[in-house]
Every structure is written in structure tokens, then in C-alpha cells.
Design an enzyme around this catalytic site. Structure first.
Site, PDB file in Angstrom:
ATOM      1  N   SER A  11      -0.955  21.617   9.993  1.00 26.10           N
ATOM      2  CA  SER A  11      -1.803  21.478  11.165  1.00 26.10           C
ATOM      3  C   SER A  11      -2.727  20.274  10.979  1.00 26.10           C
ATOM      4  O   SER A  11      -2.245  19.179  10.717  1.00 26.10           O
ATOM      5  CB  SER A  11      -2.574  22.780  11.400  1.00 26.10           C
ATOM      6  OG  SER A  11      -3.142  22.824  12.683  1.00 26.10           O
TER       7      SER A  11
ATOM      8  N   HIS B 177       2.379  29.175  14.984  1.00 24.86           N
ATOM      9  CA  HIS B 177       1.810  28.071  14.209  1.00 24.86           C
ATOM     10  C   HIS B 177       1.275  28.542  12.864  1.00 24.86           C
ATOM     11  O   HIS B 177       1.417  27.850  11.852  1.00 24.86           O
ATOM     12  CB  HIS B 177       0.698  27.423  15.037  1.00 24.86           C
ATOM     13  CG  HIS B 177       0.083  26.217  14.421  1.00 24.86           C
ATOM     14  ND1 HIS B 177       0.786  25.065  14.154  1.00 24.86           N
ATOM     15  CD2 HIS B 177      -1.197  25.979  14.015  1.00 24.86           C
ATOM     16  CE1 HIS B 177      -0.020  24.160  13.622  1.00 24.86           C
ATOM     17  NE2 HIS B 177      -1.222  24.694  13.520  1.00 24.86           N
TER      18      HIS B 177
ATOM     19  N   ASP C  52       6.474  28.086  16.692  1.00 29.46           N
ATOM     20  CA  ASP C  52       5.213  27.354  16.846  1.00 29.46           C
ATOM     21  C   ASP C  52       5.125  26.780  18.259  1.00 29.46           C
ATOM     22  O   ASP C  52       5.880  25.891  18.627  1.00 29.46           O
ATOM     23  CB  ASP C  52       5.141  26.237  15.807  1.00 29.46           C
ATOM     24  CG  ASP C  52       3.762  25.596  15.715  1.00 29.46           C
ATOM     25  OD1 ASP C  52       2.970  25.730  16.663  1.00 29.46           O
ATOM     26  OD2 ASP C  52       3.487  24.946  14.685  1.00 29.46           O
TER      27      ASP C  52
END
Length: 379
Positions: free
Chosen positions: A157, A350, A320
Site C-alpha cells: 500500500s 487490500h 483488492d
């Protein structure tokens, strides 16, 4: 600020938080932040040649506490427990794992809640920062400890965005990288969800244009709404429906004004974040994510990625919906040092990069094997 290979400060004891003073930092925008400190932790011993450092880069609301129990200075356990330690994927019998709290954060590093030179919180005066600024701050902190090159950078991320900027901006300072659940730039969907979260915080009367730190009141309601919205993008749709469906919470009846189970779950997520995070940092870091673009000033994404020589593992999560697989596929296709996209099959969205330990652990092993392969070659 210049990078020196002469250490001016010492590594902390294992697991201990050290505030590393990096002095003044000139940002990509040209603004300067004075008296910058970066919170840093490490696990494992630094080799005599200082060539075994693995940088572990946290996501938006993470910090330097990658592994270990909650305790003084750590209200929560490590956010990647099991990934770092003796015999773990980042095996501290071989590697020295180092993690920072990102510039702009609120877990020790300089950010909006920190005191400026006048002794007052930065608040609204804290300048806009970029992912590149965060990387420069991390590199300066390492340099203060006598570390100018690392074996690997590993992140998912926002941590993946930082890892990408490491290898594109400073390929001579890293031997390998793991890019998880990230893309080459922020998408319209990401920017839309992120600016909406920021709007929720700024709509809270206690926000006070970001200058609330000395008022005794925080924009709690706004931050909790932002987190609830964000958390929906972090989890998988199938996972949430299988867990909560359209059920009421406990004995509550939504048809009679009661809460849904999913509603209660999201409220809990907001409360948890409120206990450990600053709204000003949330805004600053989220804005940095919205401006993420590895191709900016580098003749575009294609040129930036094609010119990166670092061996890299790129991983994505099947469910995701914040950083869909097509974004990792682009990275895998354009980075010359990538052998192909690694797909983690998960219904957890995610957040799969945080919770699918076995699959992600294998990707870490692959990344560190790349670092080992390059360890005997000149940088």
C-alpha cells in the site's frame, strides 16, 4: 541536507524506538521543515559491512512497530507480527530489519502534531509532503546511522509506494524490492475515496483548519467517519458479506432503528484508530498518497519504470478493490527486474497483504533471495 556514510547516531537496541535527528529537510515542493526527527526501530544485528538491512515500510496508519507486543509507546502489537524475527521470512539471524514511522506521521516522527520551532504544534502550517519526501527522510535517518545502502525494501500500500520510489529514485542504494498491493500512480478511484475521507475530517467543527491540537478537542467524529469509509476499501466485498450479510448487530433490529452488524464493525474500526492516530497526520499522509505518481518529472510512468534496474517482486491480491490487480500487472510488465506478477488468492481485499502470512512470507523469501544473488556483485 546531504547523505554521508559517517554515522552521527547509533542504532537503537532491538525493538526500542529511537528518534533520529536528520536536521532540516527540503521537500520536493521547495519548502523546508526544520528539526526533523524520524522514529526508527530495528530487529537483528547490523553486519560489520552494513549490507544486511531490510527496510520494512508501513502503510497509511502504520508505524515503526512492525513486530512485538503492545507496551509503553506501542498501544497495539506489531502490525506485521510473524514476518520479522528469528526464522521468520525476514530472518533476524541473517538480516537487520529496520522500520521507520513515516515523515508526517504521529508515532514519533515529525508531523502536524509535532512542535515547530516556536514551541507550538505545526498544525495547519505543516507543509504538503510527497512520497518522495518520505523516502528522502528515511534515507537521511539511515545515513545518520551510517547506512547508505540496503539489501531490500519491502512494503505494501503506501509502503509499496515508498518502496517503488526507493528503487526508481535511488536504484544504486537498494539491491531488491517487494512491491505489494500498490500501483505506479494514484487512480481516480483512489483519489476520490481519499479526498472524501479528508472532507469528512475537515467538516468536523473541531478540525479548526488543522489547528486543534491545543484546544483540548479533536475532530474525532470526522476521523472516525474517514476510517469507516477507508476500511470498506481495505476489505473484500465477498468477505464482508459472508461475515455480516444484512444482519442486525447482536439483539438490535435495523427495522426498528437498530444497527447493522457491518455498521457496528465499522464503528469499532473508527474507534480503534481514534485511540492511536492524529487527524492531521491522516490528512497529510492521505494527501501524499493522492499525489503519488512515480512518473512525475521522469518523462512518464513508462520511462520511469523501464529505466529501473533493481530486481523486484511485485505482488497483488485477487480481491483488492482499492489497488486492483491491473495496477500491479502494469508494474510487473514495465519493471525490467520483475519476472512476472505474483498473485495472492484471498477474499480479504487490500488488507490481504497484512493477513495472508504464508503467501506474503513466500514473496518476502523470493525478494531476499534476489538480494542474496546481488550481494556478491558490485553495486
Amino acid at each position: 541536507m546531504t547523505i554521508s556514510d559517517v554515522p552521527t547516531q547509533t542504532l537503537p537496541a532491538e525493538g526500542e524506538v529511537r528518534l533520529v535527528d536528520i536536521g532540516s529537510l527540503r521537500l520536493e515542493s521547495g519548502a523546508v521543515i526544520d528539526n526533523v526527527c524520524i522514529a526508527l526501530q530495528r530487529w537483528g544485528e547490523l553486519s560489520p559491512t552494513r549490507d544486511n538491512v531490510v527496510m520494512v515500510l508501513h502503510a497509511l496508519t502504520g508505524d515503526s512497530h512492525v513486530t512485538g507486543p503492545a507496551g509503553p509507546g506501542h498501544s497495539t502489537p506489531g502490525w506485521w507480527d510473524g514476518m520479522v524475527g528469528p526464522g521468520a521470512p525476514i530472518d533476524t539471524n541473517r538480516w537487520c530489519a529496520v522500520a521507520t514511522n513515516v515523515l508526517g506521521g504521529c508515532r514519533g516522527s515529525t508531523g502536524p502534531s509535532s512542535l515547530a520551532r516556536d514551541g507550538k504544534p505545526w498544525g495547519s502550517r505543516f507543509p504538503l509532503i510527497s512520497v518522495r519526501d518520505q523516502v528522502e527522510a528515511d534515507m537521511a535517518a539511515l545515513a545518520a546511522l551510517g547506512i547508505t545502502q540496503v539489501a531490500a525494501v519491502v512494503g505494501g500500500s503506501m509502503g509499496g509506494a515508498r518502496a517503488l520510489e526507493w528503487i526508481v529514485g535511488h536504484p544504486d542504494r537498494v539491491r531488491s524490492a517487494l512491491l505489494l498491493a500498490v500501483g505506479a500512480r494514484a487512480t481516480a478511484d483512489q483519489i476520490g475515496t481519499q479526498t472524501t475521507q479528508i472532507a469528512a475530517i475537515k467538516a468536523d467543527p473541531n478540525w479548526r483548519n488543522g489547528d486543534y491540537h491545543e484546544t483540548g478537542c479533536r475532530p474525532e467524529a470526522g476521523l472516525k467517519v474517514a476510517r469507516r469509509f477507508a476500511h470498506l476499501t481495505y476489505r473484500g466485498e465477498i468477505e464482508l458479506d459472508s461475515r455480516f450479510a444484512n444482519d442486525g448487530q447482536g439483539g438490535e433490529d435495523p427495522a426498528d432503528g437498530g444497527r447493522y452488524a457491518i455498521q457496528s464493525y465499522l464503528e469499532h474500526q473508527g474507534d480503534k484508530l481514534l485511540a492511536r492516530f492524529d487527524a492531521g497526520s491522516y490528512v497529510i499522509l492521505t494527501e501524499a498518497l493522492s499525489r503519488h505518481d512515480v512518473g512525475r518529472g521522469r518523462d512518464g510512468i513508462h520511462a520511469a519504470l523501464r529505466g529501473c534496474p533493481v530486481p523486484v517482486v511485485v505482488g497483488g491480491i485477487t480481491s483488492d478493490r482499492l489497488y486492483p490487480l491491473r495496477l500491479q500487472q502494469e508494474l510487473a510488465d514495465l519493471l525490467p527486474g520483475c519476472a512476472g506478477l505474483e498473485v495472492v488468492d484471498s477474499i480479504r481485499g487490500h488488507d490481504g497483504f497484512l493477513v495472508e502470512s504464508e503467501a506474503v512470507g513466500e514473496l518476502i523469501h523470493k525478494t531476499l533471495r534476489l538480494a542474496e544473488d546481488r550481494s556478491s556483485r558490485p553495486w
